[in-house]
Design a protein around this motif. Structure first.
Motif, PDB file in Angstrom:
ATOM      1  N   THR A  93       0.863  -1.187   0.000  1.00 23.06           N
ATOM      2  CA  THR A  93       0.000   0.000   0.000  1.00 23.06           C
ATOM      3  C   THR A  93       0.899   1.235   0.000  1.00 23.06           C
ATOM      4  O   THR A  93       1.852   1.312   0.776  1.00 23.06           O
ATOM      5  N   GLY A  96      -2.001   5.204   0.937  1.00 29.58           N
ATOM      6  CA  GLY A  96      -3.363   4.734   1.181  1.00 29.58           C
ATOM      7  C   GLY A  96      -3.991   3.987   0.023  1.00 29.58           C
ATOM      8  O   GLY A  96      -5.166   3.644   0.078  1.00 29.58           O
ATOM      9  N   LYS A  97      -3.226   3.714  -1.032  1.00 28.51           N
ATOM     10  CA  LYS A  97      -3.757   3.003  -2.197  1.00 28.51           C
ATOM     11  C   LYS A  97      -3.001   1.700  -2.405  1.00 28.51           C
ATOM     12  O   LYS A  97      -1.774   1.646  -2.260  1.00 28.51           O
TER      13      LYS A  97
END
Length: 123
Positions: A93, A96-97
């Motif tokens: 990650t 946050g993705k």
């Protein structure tokens, strides 16, 4: 008679030359392929901290496959995205993705929500 011998000599000389090229071709192709792979590896700028870099949508390969970082911005994606592609493997990650590797972009990461024209349904 002498002219015939000359033609024979030329013929056999050419055959030996072609035979030599055929014998050397696999080695030359392998060497050329290895150099091309090394060039691709060295062309990718190293990311901070040694982490794998993200694919740049402006990269020539990315442009060739119509890569976009958000599948919702590509009508031709038809709801498909990297996370549902057979070429994608989740890695980590970032910001946050979810990001992962893709066999289309060796040595680089793609967003799970990205899409490209090489999308292939996961088995």
């Amino acid at each position: 008679m002498e002219n015939t011998n000359m033609n024979r000599r030329r013929f056999f000389t050419q055959i030996l030359g072609v035979g030599g090229l055929v014998a050397l071709a696999p080695a030359l192709l392998k060497l050329s392929s290895a150099k091309a792979q090394e060039k691709r590896r060295s062309a990718a700028p190293p990311a901070a901290g040694g982490a794998m870099p993200m694919v740049d949508p402006k990269d020539p390969v990315a442009k060739a496959v119509k890569y976009v970082e958000d599948f919702k911005k590509a009508p031709e994606a038809k709801g498909n995205h990297c996370a549902t592609c057979g070429f994608y493997a989740k890695k980590e990650t970032r910001n946050g993705k979810e990001v992962g590797t893709c066999t289309i972009f060796a040595g680089k990461l793609v967003y799970a929500d990205a899409w490209c024209a090489s999308w292939n349904k996961k088995a």
